[in-house]
Design an enzyme around this catalytic site. Structure first.
Site, PDB file in Angstrom:
ATOM      1  N   ALA A 167      24.401  14.548  20.918  1.00 56.35           N
ATOM      2  CA  ALA A 167      24.285  14.796  22.268  1.00 56.35           C
ATOM      3  C   ALA A 167      23.572  13.517  22.949  1.00 56.35           C
ATOM      4  O   ALA A 167      22.908  12.972  22.621  1.00 56.35           O
ATOM      5  CB  ALA A 167      23.310  16.032  22.470  1.00 56.35           C
ATOM      6  N   TRP A 169      22.009  13.337  25.571  1.00 53.90           N
ATOM      7  CA  TRP A 169      20.372  13.255  26.104  1.00 53.90           C
ATOM      8  C   TRP A 169      19.474  13.548  24.887  1.00 53.90           C
ATOM      9  O   TRP A 169      18.224  13.362  25.023  1.00 53.90           O
ATOM     10  CB  TRP A 169      20.327  14.955  26.657  1.00 53.90           C
ATOM     11  CG  TRP A 169      20.779  15.840  25.955  1.00 53.90           C
ATOM     12  CD1 TRP A 169      21.992  16.622  26.173  1.00 53.90           C
ATOM     13  CD2 TRP A 169      20.046  16.619  24.830  1.00 53.90           C
ATOM     14  NE1 TRP A 169      22.169  17.730  25.511  1.00 53.90           N
ATOM     15  CE2 TRP A 169      21.244  17.932  24.662  1.00 53.90           C
ATOM     16  CE3 TRP A 169      19.096  16.544  24.467  1.00 53.90           C
ATOM     17  CZ2 TRP A 169      20.583  18.816  23.562  1.00 53.90           C
ATOM     18  CZ3 TRP A 169      18.536  17.442  23.218  1.00 53.90           C
ATOM     19  CH2 TRP A 169      19.403  18.418  23.022  1.00 53.90           C
ATOM     20  N   CYS A 170      19.963  13.503  23.743  1.00 57.34           N
ATOM     21  CA  CYS A 170      19.147  13.622  22.593  1.00 57.34           C
ATOM     22  C   CYS A 170      18.490  12.330  21.937  1.00 57.34           C
ATOM     23  O   CYS A 170      19.161  11.271  21.963  1.00 57.34           O
ATOM     24  CB  CYS A 170      19.906  14.240  21.229  1.00 57.34           C
ATOM     25  SG  CYS A 170      19.035  14.153  19.802  1.00 57.34           S
ATOM     26  N   TYR A 171      17.247  12.207  21.909  1.00 56.75           N
ATOM     27  CA  TYR A 171      16.394  11.179  21.470  1.00 56.75           C
ATOM     28  C   TYR A 171      16.797  10.693  20.189  1.00 56.75           C
ATOM     29  O   TYR A 171      17.096   9.589  19.848  1.00 56.75           O
ATOM     30  CB  TYR A 171      15.012  11.449  21.575  1.00 56.75           C
ATOM     31  CG  TYR A 171      14.012  10.448  20.819  1.00 56.75           C
ATOM     32  CD1 TYR A 171      13.631   9.297  21.585  1.00 56.75           C
ATOM     33  CD2 TYR A 171      13.630  10.607  19.640  1.00 56.75           C
ATOM     34  CE1 TYR A 171      12.923   8.204  21.027  1.00 56.75           C
ATOM     35  CE2 TYR A 171      12.670   9.563  18.894  1.00 56.75           C
ATOM     36  CZ  TYR A 171      12.517   8.302  19.745  1.00 56.75           C
ATOM     37  OH  TYR A 171      11.854   7.451  19.203  1.00 56.75           O
TER      38      TYR A 171
END
Length: 485
Positions: A167, A169-171
C-alpha cells in the site's frame, strides 16, 4: 406376678362397647372429609420432604482455584484472516500478554463459517529486524507491476511468482520498496524471465487493485506471497495454494531467499510440476498462506481474578493495516469462565438450584455481524462482562459433601467507531464476592413426626366438629318436639 386387671388399669385406649355407640350420617360425612384431608396433607408433606431445600448466602470469594480464572472461548470471524489474528490479554495489574498461541487454535473458515481445511498452523515467525536497505542509493524499478487483468497470465507463465502486495501509504511498504526493486533487478539478471522462466518478482498496489488483494486475502501490508506453478494450479485458473514470506527484507536476504526457492527447479521447466518441494529451505521463513479471509479461534487463557480485557485483533510487528478494511464481525459459539461443567454436574446444579446455569455461557450463539460499508467502517465491538462465582455444597446419597463451582456473568455489548484498527474486546470484571448455595438435608424422623401430627390433628379436629354437630342436631330436635330442659 402382675395380674391382668392391674395391667388393664394402664390402658390409654379404653374401649367403649359397640352397643353403646351410635353411627350418624353427619359423622360418616365428616369421616370421609377427614380421610381425604389426611391423604392431601400427607401428599403435601411427602412432596416437601422430597423437595431440595437450600440456604443461600453471600460471602467473600474463597475459590479453590486460587487467584487465576480460566476463560474458554470459540469465536468465528468471517472477515479476519488467521494469518494476522491475535489473542491478547491485559489487566489492571499491568499484565500484558500478546499473541497467545500455546492454548489457542485457529481454523480458516469461509463467509458461511464453514472450515476450509485443517488447523491453521502459524508456526514460528521470525522477528523481522531488517525491513529494508539502510543505504539511500538510487534504484530503478526491477519488479513487474501486476494488475487484475494480467495477474493470471504471469501466474501461469513462471514456475515461481513472488508478489509484493503493498500500500503506497504504508510505512513498512515504503521501507521495503528499494530493497524489493533491487532484489527483483538482480533476480532478473540472473534468471532472465524471457529465457529462463523459473522465477519472477512482481508487485501489486492494493490501493488501486483492491479487488485483487481481497481475492488473495491480503489484510496486512506489505504481504509477500510465493505462488508455485505445478501441483497447486487449479483448472479454473489461478493458484489454489501459496505461501507467505516472513524473512528479512533487505536486498541480500531477499536475493538469498529467492535463490533458495529457484535452486531445486530444473531450467526450462516452467510447464512442469516442481521437481522437489521438500527442498524448500526453512531459511526463507515461509508458511502456508490463508485460503480464505475468515478464521475460527478457539481455546482458553488463564487470567488473574482482577478486571481485565481479552482482545482479538489483527496484529503484526512488521505489517500495517488499513482500519477501514478490517472487519471484526464475529459469531460466538462459546465464551465461559471457570472449569467446563460436565452434563452430570449441570444436572446436579439444576437439581439444587433450577434458576442457575442459564448465564454460564450467556454469549453463546450470539452474532455480531457488521455490513462492511463506508458507514460501518472502523467499528470496534466491545463486550462488558461482570462475573460472579456460585459455589454449591450438596449432600448426595453417600452423605458426602460435593463441591460444585460455577461462574455466571452478565453481558452488555456495544459498537464503537474508532480511528484505530478495529478489534473485538471482551472486558471482564470478576466480583470479589461469591454466592454460596448449601443444600439443607431433611430429617426422616421429622417427616414421620409431621405425618403423625397430620393424622392425629385431623382426627382430633374432625372428632370435635362431629361432637359439636351432633350436639347441635340433638338440640334442634328437642326444640322441634317442644321439650323443655
Amino acid at each position: 406376678m402382675i395380674s391382668a386387671s392391674k395391667l388393664k388399669s394402664v390402658d390409654f385406649y379404653r374401649k367403649i362397647p359397640r352397643d353403646l355407640t351410635e353411627a350418624s350420617l353427619s359423622g360418616a360425612g365428616l369421616s370421609i372429609i377427614a380421610a381425604f384431608a389426611m391423604m392431601f396433607l400427607f401428599g403435601m408433606e411427602l412432596n416437601n420432604y422430597l423437595t431440595v431445600s437450600t440456604l443461600t448466602s453471600i460471602i467473600v470469594d474463597r475459590s479453590s482455584d486460587g487467584e487465576f480464572l480460566r476463560i474458554d472461548f470459540n469465536i468465528s470471524f468471517p472477515a479476519l484472516s488467521c494469518e494476522f489474528a491475535s489473542v491478547d490479554v491485559s489487566d489492571v495489574l499491568g499484565t500484558n500478554r500478546l499473541n497467545i498461541t500455546k492454548t489457542v487454535r485457529k481454523f480458516s473458515i469461509d463467509l458461511n463459517l464453514i472450515p476450509t481445511g485443517s488447523e491453521f498452523h502459524s508456526g514460528p515467525i521470525p522477528k523481522v529486524s531488517k525491513h529494508g536497505d539502510d543505504s539511500e542509493e538510487e534504484y530503478l524499478d526491477g519488479s513487474d507491476y501486476l494488475t487484475a487483468e494480467n495477474f493470471e497470465k504471469y501466474a501461469h507463465r513462471y514456475s515461481i511468482l513472488v508478489v509484493n502486495f503493498f500500500a503506497s501509504w504504508c510505512y513498512w511498504s515504503n521501507r521495503l520498496k528499494p530493497s524489493w526493486e533491487r532484489a527483483a533487478k538482480i533476480i532478473k539478471e540472473r534468471y532472465d524471465p524471457e529465457i529462463d522462466g523459473r522465477i519472477l518478482l512482481g508487485k501489486v498496489d492494493c490501493t488501486r487493485e483492491g479487488e485483487l488483494c481481497r481475492r488473495h486475502h491480503i489484510q496486512g501490508y506489505p504481504s509477500i506471497r510465493i505462488f508455485w506453478k505445478g501441483s497447486d494450479v487449479k483448472e479454473n485458473h489461478g493458484h489454489d495454494e501459496h505461501e507467505s514470506y516472513y524473512g528479512e527484507r533487505d536486498t541480500d536476504s531477499l536475493v538469498a531467499a529467492m535463490e533458495t526457492l529457484v535452486t531445486p527447479i530444473p531450467r526450462y521447466s516452467s510447464n512442469m510440476a516442481l521437481a522437489d518441494e521438500s527442498n524448500h529451505s526453512v531459511e526463507t521463513a515461509k508458511r502456508p498462506a490463508p485460503l480464505t479471509s475468515g478464521c475460527r479461534i478457539e481455546g482458553f487463557v488463564r487470567v488473574k481474578k482482577v478486571p481485565g480485557t481479552l482482545v482479538i485483533s489483527a496484529h503484526s510487528g512488521s505489517h500495517s493495516f488499513d482500519p477501514s478494511q478490517i472487519n471484526v464481525s464475529h459469531v460466538i459459539s462459546q465464551f465461559s469462565f471457570g472449569k467446563k461443567l460436565s452434563q452430570r454436574m449441570l444436572f446436579e446444579v439444576k437439581r439444587l438450584t433450577p434458576y442457575l446455569g442459564g448465564s454460564h455461557d450467556r454469549l453463546m450463539g450470539r452474532s455480531y455481524i457488521i455490513n462492511h460499508d463506508h458507514a460501518n467502517a472502523n467499528v470496534t465491538i466491545e463486550h462488558y462482562l461482570q462475573v460472579v462465582k456460585t459455589e454449591i455444597v450438596s449432600r448426595g446419597s453417600s452423605q458426602e459433601l460435593k463441591l460444585l463451582e460455577e461462574y455466571e456473568y452478565t453481558a452488555h455489548s456495544s459498537l464503537v467507531h474508532s480511528l484505530y484498527i478495529p478489534v473485538a474486546k471482551f472486558h471482564f470484571e470478576p466480583s470479589p464476592m461469591q454466592v454460596l448455595v448449601t443444600e439443607v438435608p431433611k430429617s426422616f424422623s421429622h417427616f414421620v413426626t409431621n405425618v403423625c401430627a397430620i393424622i392425629g390433628g385431623v382426627f382430633t379436629v374432625a372428632g370435635i366438629l362431629d361432637s359439636i354437630l351432633h350436639t347441635t342436631l340433638r338440640l334442634v330436635k328437642k326444640i322441634d318436639l317442644g321439650k323443655q330442659f
